[in-house]
Design a protein around this motif. Sequence first.
Motif, short mmCIF file in Angstrom:
data_model
loop_
_atom_site.label_atom_id
_atom_site.label_comp_id
_atom_site.label_asym_id
_atom_site.label_seq_id
_atom_site.Cartn_x
_atom_site.Cartn_y
_atom_site.Cartn_z
N VAL A 1 -79.61 51.28 46.61
CA VAL A 1 -78.85 50.77 45.35
C VAL A 1 -79.86 50.16 44.42
O VAL A 1 -81.10 49.71 44.82
CB VAL A 1 -77.82 49.70 45.80
N ASP A 2 -79.48 50.19 43.20
CA ASP A 2 -80.27 49.07 42.25
C ASP A 2 -79.50 47.87 42.15
O ASP A 2 -78.43 47.78 41.74
CB ASP A 2 -80.51 49.85 40.87
N VAL A 3 -80.23 46.76 42.24
CA VAL A 3 -79.63 45.62 42.39
C VAL A 3 -80.15 44.76 41.07
O VAL A 3 -81.03 44.85 40.70
CB VAL A 3 -80.31 44.79 43.60
N PHE A 4 -79.28 43.68 40.72
CA PHE A 4 -79.29 43.02 39.68
C PHE A 4 -79.09 43.85 38.45
O PHE A 4 -79.68 43.42 37.21
CB PHE A 4 -80.51 42.21 39.44
N THR A 5 -78.41 44.96 38.33
CA THR A 5 -78.44 45.65 37.22
C THR A 5 -76.96 46.29 37.02
O THR A 5 -76.44 46.26 38.33
CB THR A 5 -79.33 46.96 36.70
N GLU A 6 -76.38 46.59 35.84
CA GLU A 6 -75.09 47.61 35.97
C GLU A 6 -75.47 49.10 35.53
O GLU A 6 -74.62 49.70 35.33
CB GLU A 6 -74.20 47.02 34.82
N THR A 7 -76.99 49.26 35.43
CA THR A 7 -77.17 50.43 34.88
C THR A 7 -78.39 51.15 36.02
O THR A 7 -79.17 50.57 36.45
CB THR A 7 -78.16 50.42 33.76
N ARG A 8 -77.83 52.38 36.37
CA ARG A 8 -78.68 53.05 37.45
C ARG A 8 -80.16 53.10 36.90
O ARG A 8 -80.10 53.46 35.73
CB ARG A 8 -78.04 54.44 37.58
N PHE A 9 -81.20 53.12 37.87
CA PHE A 9 -82.41 53.08 37.67
C PHE A 9 -82.81 51.97 36.71
O PHE A 9 -84.16 51.84 36.17
CB PHE A 9 -82.95 54.31 36.63
N GLY A 10 -82.09 51.09 36.62
CA GLY A 10 -82.88 49.64 36.23
C GLY A 10 -82.74 48.71 37.46
O GLY A 10 -82.44 49.22 38.67
N GLY A 11 -83.00 47.36 37.28
CA GLY A 11 -82.81 46.48 38.52
C GLY A 11 -83.95 46.73 39.55
O GLY A 11 -84.95 47.39 39.38
N ASN A 12 -83.90 46.30 40.64
CA ASN A 12 -84.82 46.56 41.65
C ASN A 12 -84.25 47.15 42.73
O ASN A 12 -83.14 46.90 43.57
CB ASN A 12 -85.11 45.17 42.34
N PRO A 13 -84.86 48.51 43.01
CA PRO A 13 -84.17 49.33 44.18
C PRO A 13 -84.26 48.79 45.41
O PRO A 13 -85.39 47.96 45.85
CB PRO A 13 -85.02 50.69 43.91
N LEU A 14 -83.19 49.18 46.41
CA LEU A 14 -83.22 48.89 47.82
C LEU A 14 -82.60 49.90 48.53
O LEU A 14 -82.01 50.51 48.18
CB LEU A 14 -82.45 47.46 47.77
#
Length: 289
Positions: free
Chosen positions: A11-24
């Motif tokens: 999952v990408d965390v702290f984002t509503e957009t895939r490939f943003g945020g921090n991946p986990l």
Amino acid sequence: MTARRFRFVTVDVFTETRFGGNPLAVFPDARGISDAEMQALAAEFNLSETTFVLPPDDPANTARVRIFNRKAEMPFAGHPNVGTGFVLADRARDGLLRFEEIAGLVHVRVEEGGTTIEAPQPLSTGATMDAATLASCVGLSAADVLPDRHGPVLASCGNSFVVAEVTPEALGRAAPDLARFRAVARDWTAAGPERLPLYLWAREGRDALRARMFSPLSGTIEDPATGSAATPLAALLHSLGEGDRFTLRQGVEMGRPSTLRLAAWRVEDGVRASVGGSCVRVLEGEALL
């Protein structure tokens, strides 16, 4: 020999957009995976952290969650808890999950607008660092470090970071110097052996913050979003009378913009803090062991 198969989700965390945020990467059922295999999988995924979900020791809790970065197990971390809570939302009771972790019990609230975790410990502060020393690790000068609210200080709500305020312009041009990190870590060991996570932040408004986190000695040159550093920052600011709710941006310079929602409050045992945000599923698959 037949390979053992273990399902994972990213999952990408702290984002509503895939490939943003921090991946986990999350292993929702890690029963049968050894400690060494967990560490090897975390290194293989090569993400900031990977989590492994196990049955709780106390049946009143939801799960025992183990968190590994590329090199070691961690007592607590922010985006792994938010992302794991998102993945395990169907296990929530009245929207609440309770995760057993090394640093303590982590409460996770799953709501339609996002997932929020409460850090397992109240704010604690420790050793200070000279501004020039910190600045030398990230290509800045001592004048770029702002001392009015607080100097560079080790702060934790379950996972410790050297937290320092810098000018907005300096935040944008900070760049880690690995050789300097290694040299400083040999003498400045308050954060642990071979560990020197630096969390730089700047004001964008009264309740708007921006941050960057560098921890190259742990294998993370830069992190797109660091919830376990944002919680002591929020608690520290609250303790200084600087507010109780903040919106923080991170990962901008990496092309993985993240938005973290922070809150802090004072209770009997000290100043507590929470961090929350949105998540997006990206990958599902099986690891073969």
